[in-house]
Design a protein around this motif. Structure first.
Motif, PDB file in Angstrom:
ATOM      1  N   TYR A  34      18.855  32.643  11.723  1.00  0.00           N
ATOM      2  CA  TYR A  34      19.381  33.582  11.933  1.00  0.00           C
ATOM      3  C   TYR A  34      19.669  34.703  11.088  1.00  0.00           C
ATOM      4  CZ  TYR A  34      22.566  36.791  14.286  1.00  0.00           C
ATOM      5  OH  TYR A  34      23.906  37.621  14.630  1.00  0.00           O
ATOM      6  N   SER A  35      19.665  34.444   9.960  1.00  0.00           N
ATOM      7  CA  SER A  35      20.070  35.054   9.340  1.00  0.00           C
ATOM      8  C   SER A  35      18.604  36.233   8.518  1.00  0.00           C
ATOM      9  CB  SER A  35      20.692  34.792   7.639  1.00  0.00           C
ATOM     10  OG  SER A  35      22.237  34.311   8.169  1.00  0.00           O
ATOM     11  N   TYR A  36      17.805  35.261   8.772  1.00  0.00           N
ATOM     12  CA  TYR A  36      16.212  35.626   8.310  1.00  0.00           C
ATOM     13  C   TYR A  36      15.775  36.909   8.835  1.00  0.00           C
ATOM     14  CZ  TYR A  36      11.849  35.476   6.524  1.00  0.00           C
ATOM     15  OH  TYR A  36      10.312  36.302   6.172  1.00  0.00           O
ATOM     16  N   LYS A  37      16.470  36.824  10.214  1.00  0.00           N
ATOM     17  CA  LYS A  37      15.700  37.406  11.544  1.00  0.00           C
ATOM     18  C   LYS A  37      16.934  38.770  11.814  1.00  0.00           C
ATOM     19  CE  LYS A  37      16.153  37.982  17.136  1.00  0.00           C
ATOM     20  NZ  LYS A  37      15.992  37.632  17.788  1.00  0.00           N
ATOM     21  N   ASN A  38      17.635  38.780  11.078  1.00  0.00           N
ATOM     22  CA  ASN A  38      18.672  39.831  11.303  1.00  0.00           C
ATOM     23  C   ASN A  38      18.915  39.593   9.682  1.00  0.00           C
ATOM     24  OD1 ASN A  38      19.551  39.380  13.406  1.00  0.00           O
ATOM     25  ND2 ASN A  38      20.531  38.233  13.420  1.00  0.00           N
ATOM     26  N   ARG A  39      18.276  40.342   8.486  1.00  0.00           N
ATOM     27  CA  ARG A  39      18.093  40.260   6.897  1.00  0.00           C
ATOM     28  C   ARG A  39      17.808  41.646   6.559  1.00  0.00           C
ATOM     29  NH1 ARG A  39      12.916  38.653   7.237  1.00  0.00           N
ATOM     30  NH2 ARG A  39      11.289  39.913   6.026  1.00  0.00           N
ATOM     31  N   GLY A  40      17.695  42.557   8.142  1.00  0.00           N
ATOM     32  CA  GLY A  40      17.351  44.302   7.614  1.00  0.00           C
ATOM     33  C   GLY A  40      15.958  44.156   6.522  1.00  0.00           C
ATOM     34  N   VAL A  50      20.388  25.251   8.898  1.00  0.00           N
ATOM     35  CA  VAL A  50      18.437  25.950   9.420  1.00  0.00           C
ATOM     36  C   VAL A  50      19.009  26.475  10.728  1.00  0.00           C
ATOM     37  CG1 VAL A  50      17.326  25.103  10.182  1.00  0.00           C
ATOM     38  CG2 VAL A  50      17.543  23.961   8.316  1.00  0.00           C
ATOM     39  N   GLY A  51      19.946  26.937  10.754  1.00  0.00           N
ATOM     40  CA  GLY A  51      20.228  27.290  12.651  1.00  0.00           C
ATOM     41  C   GLY A  51      20.713  28.621  11.576  1.00  0.00           C
ATOM     42  N   TYR A  52      21.137  28.925  10.183  1.00  0.00           N
ATOM     43  CA  TYR A  52      21.894  29.791   9.680  1.00  0.00           C
ATOM     44  C   TYR A  52      20.926  30.601   9.589  1.00  0.00           C
ATOM     45  CZ  TYR A  52      24.275  32.825   6.569  1.00  0.00           C
ATOM     46  OH  TYR A  52      25.187  33.929   5.427  1.00  0.00           O
ATOM     47  N   GLY A  53      20.292  30.133   8.844  1.00  0.00           N
ATOM     48  CA  GLY A  53      19.150  31.104   7.638  1.00  0.00           C
ATOM     49  C   GLY A  53      17.905  31.077   8.829  1.00  0.00           C
ATOM     50  N   MET A  90      15.906  32.989  -2.276  1.00  0.00           N
ATOM     51  CA  MET A  90      17.356  33.086  -3.589  1.00  0.00           C
ATOM     52  C   MET A  90      18.381  33.138  -2.937  1.00  0.00           C
ATOM     53  SD  MET A  90      14.991  32.633  -5.611  1.00  0.00           S
ATOM     54  CE  MET A  90      15.432  33.343  -7.488  1.00  0.00           C
ATOM     55  N   GLN A  91      18.595  34.058  -2.206  1.00  0.00           N
ATOM     56  CA  GLN A  91      20.590  33.799  -1.878  1.00  0.00           C
ATOM     57  C   GLN A  91      20.639  32.117  -0.611  1.00  0.00           C
ATOM     58  OE1 GLN A  91      21.210  37.431  -0.166  1.00  0.00           O
ATOM     59  NE2 GLN A  91      21.648  38.424  -2.314  1.00  0.00           N
ATOM     60  N   LEU A  92      20.032  32.176  -0.187  1.00  0.00           N
ATOM     61  CA  LEU A  92      20.033  31.823   0.957  1.00  0.00           C
ATOM     62  C   LEU A  92      19.862  29.595  -0.089  1.00  0.00           C
ATOM     63  CD1 LEU A  92      20.238  30.017   3.777  1.00  0.00           C
ATOM     64  CD2 LEU A  92      17.899  29.903   3.677  1.00  0.00           C
ATOM     65  N   ARG A  93      18.482  29.830  -0.398  1.00  0.00           N
ATOM     66  CA  ARG A  93      18.723  28.424  -1.812  1.00  0.00           C
ATOM     67  C   ARG A  93      20.133  27.926  -2.629  1.00  0.00           C
ATOM     68  NH1 ARG A  93      17.629  26.989  -6.823  1.00  0.00           N
ATOM     69  NH2 ARG A  93      17.367  29.496  -7.585  1.00  0.00           N
ATOM     70  N   VAL A  94      20.991  29.369  -3.385  1.00  0.00           N
ATOM     71  CA  VAL A  94      22.275  29.149  -3.895  1.00  0.00           C
ATOM     72  C   VAL A  94      23.060  29.054  -2.564  1.00  0.00           C
ATOM     73  CG1 VAL A  94      24.078  29.927  -5.043  1.00  0.00           C
ATOM     74  CG2 VAL A  94      21.323  30.977  -5.815  1.00  0.00           C
ATOM     75  N   THR A  95      23.437  29.257  -1.869  1.00  0.00           N
ATOM     76  CA  THR A  95      24.106  28.840  -0.840  1.00  0.00           C
ATOM     77  C   THR A  95      24.399  27.555   0.086  1.00  0.00           C
ATOM     78  OG1 THR A  95      24.623  30.973   0.185  1.00  0.00           O
ATOM     79  CG2 THR A  95      24.939  29.773   1.596  1.00  0.00           C
ATOM     80  N   ALA A  96      23.499  26.823  -0.356  1.00  0.00           N
ATOM     81  CA  ALA A  96      22.631  25.452   0.594  1.00  0.00           C
ATOM     82  C   ALA A  96      22.987  24.657  -1.171  1.00  0.00           C
ATOM     83  CB  ALA A  96      20.765  25.272   0.881  1.00  0.00           C
ATOM     84  N   GLN A  97      22.793  25.315  -1.868  1.00  0.00           N
ATOM     85  CA  GLN A  97      22.695  24.064  -3.309  1.00  0.00           C
ATOM     86  C   GLN A  97      24.508  24.593  -3.127  1.00  0.00           C
ATOM     87  OE1 GLN A  97      20.753  26.377  -6.031  1.00  0.00           O
ATOM     88  NE2 GLN A  97      19.242  24.853  -6.530  1.00  0.00           N
TER      89      GLN A  97
END
Length: 99
Positions: free
Chosen positions: A49-55, A44-47, A64-71
């Motif tokens: 942080y990454s969402y804030k800095n996604r460009g 959750v923390g990584y998601g 979609m990428q976060l879901r695949v990583t979580a799975q």
């Protein structure tokens, strides 16, 4: 005849167990439980942080990428848990018998 009460559902349970006592019991029953909680919090923390800095990436592609990583993380954790259980239940007793 006496019937054995179900350990899963006990309608007479009063809920006297505290939250910390329940967490301690769960940790003894399943040692991977706290690791799973920490992994969930880390994801959750990584998601966030990454969402804030996604460009300029769109939100749907990011999710979609976060879901695949979580799975993928879930599959790794399940595999590690099954491996640990197999080691504890089958290999460790054989090693102890040899000694």
């Amino acid at each position: 005849m006496s019937e054995k009460k179900s350990e899963v559902f006990d309608p007479t349970f009063s809920g006297a167990e505290s939250q910390s006592g329940r967490l301690r019991r769960k940790m003894e029953e399943a040692p991977l439980f706290p690791i799973g909680i920490l992994g969930c919090l880390a994801a959750v923390g990584y998601g966030a942080y990454s969402y804030k800095n996604r460009g300029k990436m769109s939100t749907s592609v990011f999710l979609m990428q976060l879901r695949v990583t979580a799975q993928g993380a879930v599959v790794v954790c399940l595999t590690a848990g099954i491996g640990y259980s197999l080691f504890k239940d089958f290999l460790l007793p054989k090693i102890d018998k040899k000694d």
